[in-house]
Motif scaffolding. Sequence first.
Motif, PDB file in Angstrom:
ATOM      1  N   TRP A  14      -4.057  -1.117  -6.139  1.00  0.00           N
ATOM      2  CA  TRP A  14      -4.831  -2.101  -6.902  1.00  0.00           C
ATOM      3  C   TRP A  14      -6.260  -2.244  -6.387  1.00  0.00           C
ATOM      4  O   TRP A  14      -7.183  -2.446  -7.145  1.00  0.00           O
ATOM      5  CB  TRP A  14      -4.134  -3.461  -6.900  1.00  0.00           C
ATOM      6  CG  TRP A  14      -4.052  -4.079  -5.528  1.00  0.00           C
ATOM      7  CD1 TRP A  14      -3.053  -3.925  -4.626  1.00  0.00           C
ATOM      8  CD2 TRP A  14      -5.014  -4.927  -4.910  1.00  0.00           C
ATOM      9  NE1 TRP A  14      -3.326  -4.606  -3.472  1.00  0.00           N
ATOM     10  CE2 TRP A  14      -4.540  -5.245  -3.626  1.00  0.00           C
ATOM     11  CE3 TRP A  14      -6.240  -5.452  -5.313  1.00  0.00           C
ATOM     12  CZ2 TRP A  14      -5.234  -6.049  -2.741  1.00  0.00           C
ATOM     13  CZ3 TRP A  14      -6.929  -6.250  -4.432  1.00  0.00           C
ATOM     14  CH2 TRP A  14      -6.427  -6.542  -3.162  1.00  0.00           C
ATOM     15  N   PHE A  15      -6.431  -2.075  -5.071  1.00  0.00           N
ATOM     16  CA  PHE A  15      -7.770  -2.231  -4.494  1.00  0.00           C
ATOM     17  C   PHE A  15      -8.715  -1.129  -4.963  1.00  0.00           C
ATOM     18  O   PHE A  15      -9.918  -1.347  -5.088  1.00  0.00           O
ATOM     19  CB  PHE A  15      -7.703  -2.289  -2.963  1.00  0.00           C
ATOM     20  CG  PHE A  15      -7.042  -1.098  -2.338  1.00  0.00           C
ATOM     21  CD1 PHE A  15      -7.780   0.004  -1.955  1.00  0.00           C
ATOM     22  CD2 PHE A  15      -5.667  -1.095  -2.119  1.00  0.00           C
ATOM     23  CE1 PHE A  15      -7.170   1.095  -1.383  1.00  0.00           C
ATOM     24  CE2 PHE A  15      -5.053   0.004  -1.548  1.00  0.00           C
ATOM     25  CZ  PHE A  15      -5.801   1.114  -1.180  1.00  0.00           C
ATOM     26  N   LEU A  16      -8.202   0.083  -5.220  1.00  0.00           N
ATOM     27  CA  LEU A  16      -9.044   1.160  -5.739  1.00  0.00           C
ATOM     28  C   LEU A  16      -9.539   0.844  -7.148  1.00  0.00           C
ATOM     29  O   LEU A  16     -10.699   1.073  -7.481  1.00  0.00           O
ATOM     30  CB  LEU A  16      -8.275   2.484  -5.742  1.00  0.00           C
ATOM     31  CG  LEU A  16      -7.911   3.065  -4.380  1.00  0.00           C
ATOM     32  CD1 LEU A  16      -7.048   4.307  -4.557  1.00  0.00           C
ATOM     33  CD2 LEU A  16      -9.161   3.393  -3.597  1.00  0.00           C
ATOM     34  N   PHE A  17      -8.649   0.313  -7.959  1.00  0.00           N
ATOM     35  CA  PHE A  17      -9.022  -0.047  -9.322  1.00  0.00           C
ATOM     36  C   PHE A  17     -10.007  -1.221  -9.329  1.00  0.00           C
ATOM     37  O   PHE A  17     -10.955  -1.240 -10.108  1.00  0.00           O
ATOM     38  CB  PHE A  17      -7.779  -0.370 -10.158  1.00  0.00           C
ATOM     39  CG  PHE A  17      -6.912   0.830 -10.386  1.00  0.00           C
ATOM     40  CD1 PHE A  17      -7.299   1.810 -11.294  1.00  0.00           C
ATOM     41  CD2 PHE A  17      -5.745   0.999  -9.673  1.00  0.00           C
ATOM     42  CE1 PHE A  17      -6.517   2.927 -11.497  1.00  0.00           C
ATOM     43  CE2 PHE A  17      -4.955   2.121  -9.874  1.00  0.00           C
ATOM     44  CZ  PHE A  17      -5.344   3.090 -10.776  1.00  0.00           C
ATOM     45  N   LEU A  18      -9.780  -2.164  -8.438  1.00  0.00           N
ATOM     46  CA  LEU A  18     -10.694  -3.294  -8.329  1.00  0.00           C
ATOM     47  C   LEU A  18     -12.075  -2.827  -7.880  1.00  0.00           C
ATOM     48  O   LEU A  18     -13.099  -3.251  -8.427  1.00  0.00           O
ATOM     49  CB  LEU A  18     -10.142  -4.345  -7.359  1.00  0.00           C
ATOM     50  CG  LEU A  18     -11.013  -5.577  -7.156  1.00  0.00           C
ATOM     51  CD1 LEU A  18     -11.153  -6.351  -8.463  1.00  0.00           C
ATOM     52  CD2 LEU A  18     -10.430  -6.469  -6.072  1.00  0.00           C
ATOM     53  N   THR A  19     -12.127  -1.922  -6.909  1.00  0.00           N
ATOM     54  CA  THR A  19     -13.395  -1.383  -6.423  1.00  0.00           C
ATOM     55  C   THR A  19     -14.137  -0.651  -7.547  1.00  0.00           C
ATOM     56  O   THR A  19     -15.346  -0.813  -7.717  1.00  0.00           O
ATOM     57  CB  THR A  19     -13.155  -0.437  -5.234  1.00  0.00           C
ATOM     58  OG1 THR A  19     -12.475  -1.152  -4.207  1.00  0.00           O
ATOM     59  CG2 THR A  19     -14.455   0.119  -4.693  1.00  0.00           C
ATOM     60  N   ALA A  20     -13.406   0.162  -8.303  1.00  0.00           N
ATOM     61  CA  ALA A  20     -14.021   0.892  -9.411  1.00  0.00           C
ATOM     62  C   ALA A  20     -14.558  -0.072 -10.470  1.00  0.00           C
ATOM     63  O   ALA A  20     -15.657   0.115 -10.996  1.00  0.00           O
ATOM     64  CB  ALA A  20     -13.014   1.854 -10.028  1.00  0.00           C
ATOM     65  N   LYS A  61       4.123   1.771 -10.379  1.00  0.00           N
ATOM     66  CA  LYS A  61       4.094   1.536  -8.936  1.00  0.00           C
ATOM     67  C   LYS A  61       2.770   2.008  -8.341  1.00  0.00           C
ATOM     68  O   LYS A  61       2.229   1.379  -7.436  1.00  0.00           O
ATOM     69  CB  LYS A  61       5.282   2.235  -8.277  1.00  0.00           C
ATOM     70  CG  LYS A  61       5.362   2.000  -6.779  1.00  0.00           C
ATOM     71  CD  LYS A  61       6.611   2.615  -6.233  1.00  0.00           C
ATOM     72  CE  LYS A  61       6.792   2.542  -4.754  1.00  0.00           C
ATOM     73  NZ  LYS A  61       5.830   1.948  -3.938  1.00  0.00           N
ATOM     74  N   PHE A  62       2.241   3.136  -8.881  1.00  0.00           N
ATOM     75  CA  PHE A  62       0.967   3.662  -8.391  1.00  0.00           C
ATOM     76  C   PHE A  62      -0.148   2.622  -8.568  1.00  0.00           C
ATOM     77  O   PHE A  62      -0.964   2.418  -7.676  1.00  0.00           O
ATOM     78  CB  PHE A  62       0.619   4.950  -9.141  1.00  0.00           C
ATOM     79  CG  PHE A  62      -0.709   5.523  -8.760  1.00  0.00           C
ATOM     80  CD1 PHE A  62      -0.868   6.235  -7.581  1.00  0.00           C
ATOM     81  CD2 PHE A  62      -1.817   5.340  -9.579  1.00  0.00           C
ATOM     82  CE1 PHE A  62      -2.098   6.756  -7.224  1.00  0.00           C
ATOM     83  CE2 PHE A  62      -3.047   5.859  -9.234  1.00  0.00           C
ATOM     84  CZ  PHE A  62      -3.189   6.573  -8.052  1.00  0.00           C
ATOM     85  N   PHE A  63      -0.193   1.968  -9.712  1.00  0.00           N
ATOM     86  CA  PHE A  63      -1.214   0.961  -9.972  1.00  0.00           C
ATOM     87  C   PHE A  63      -1.068  -0.235  -9.033  1.00  0.00           C
ATOM     88  O   PHE A  63      -2.055  -0.761  -8.526  1.00  0.00           O
ATOM     89  CB  PHE A  63      -1.155   0.485 -11.426  1.00  0.00           C
ATOM     90  CG  PHE A  63      -1.574   1.536 -12.402  1.00  0.00           C
ATOM     91  CD1 PHE A  63      -2.886   1.982 -12.448  1.00  0.00           C
ATOM     92  CD2 PHE A  63      -0.655   2.083 -13.268  1.00  0.00           C
ATOM     93  CE1 PHE A  63      -3.278   2.946 -13.347  1.00  0.00           C
ATOM     94  CE2 PHE A  63      -1.034   3.064 -14.176  1.00  0.00           C
ATOM     95  CZ  PHE A  63      -2.347   3.503 -14.220  1.00  0.00           C
ATOM     96  N   ILE A  64       0.153  -0.636  -8.779  1.00  0.00           N
ATOM     97  CA  ILE A  64       0.392  -1.781  -7.898  1.00  0.00           C
ATOM     98  C   ILE A  64       0.041  -1.429  -6.458  1.00  0.00           C
ATOM     99  O   ILE A  64      -0.598  -2.216  -5.748  1.00  0.00           O
ATOM    100  CB  ILE A  64       1.859  -2.259  -8.021  1.00  0.00           C
ATOM    101  CG1 ILE A  64       2.091  -2.815  -9.430  1.00  0.00           C
ATOM    102  CG2 ILE A  64       2.178  -3.302  -6.951  1.00  0.00           C
ATOM    103  CD1 ILE A  64       3.542  -3.116  -9.743  1.00  0.00           C
ATOM    104  N   ASP A  65       0.407  -0.233  -6.026  1.00  0.00           N
ATOM    105  CA  ASP A  65       0.130   0.178  -4.647  1.00  0.00           C
ATOM    106  C   ASP A  65      -1.363   0.418  -4.398  1.00  0.00           C
ATOM    107  O   ASP A  65      -1.827   0.314  -3.265  1.00  0.00           O
ATOM    108  CB  ASP A  65       0.914   1.452  -4.300  1.00  0.00           C
ATOM    109  CG  ASP A  65       2.408   1.218  -4.189  1.00  0.00           C
ATOM    110  OD1 ASP A  65       2.808   0.038  -4.045  1.00  0.00           O
ATOM    111  OD2 ASP A  65       3.172   2.200  -4.254  1.00  0.00           O
TER     112      ASP A  65
END
Length: 136
Positions: free
Chosen positions: A8-14, A2-6
Motif C-alpha cells: 500500500w505504501f508504494l501506491f500511496l507514494t505513487a 494481497k499484493f495491493f494490501i502488502d
Amino acid sequence: MKFFIDNWFLFLTALVSGGLLAWPKLGGGGLAGRVSPAEAVQLINRDKAVLIDVCEPAEYAAGHAAGAKSVPLGSIDGSPALPKNKALPVVLICASGARASRAAAQLKKAGYERAHVLAGGLKAWREANLPTEKSA
C-alpha cells in the motif's frame, strides 16, 4: 488483492508524487499566472504578449526589459498603454514580482484573463541574459 494490501505504501507514494507533479498545472500553490523568463519570451514571440513594467518612472528609466511599456502600478487602471484587446496575454514585470502580482490582480478584475507575472522580476530577466535598456 494481497499484493495491493502488502504494498500500500508504494501506491500511496505513487499517488502523492503524481499529485505533486500535477499541482502547478492545476493552479495550486499560489503561483498560478507566474511565468519564467523563457516562458515570457515564448508568450511574446508566439502569442504577441505585451510586456508591461509596473515600476516607478525613475526605476524604469534606470533599466528595464527591452520593449517593455512603462505603466506604474498606481496608474494601471485604465492606462492607454494597455492593449485594447483583453484577450492578448500581458506579462507584468517589476523589480522583484510583488508589484507585478498586485497589477495582475487588478488587470484580471478589469477583464485581462491572460495577465501573467514574471517570476523573479527584472532580476530573473537579467539572470536569463535577456536584453535590457535604459531610458534617457
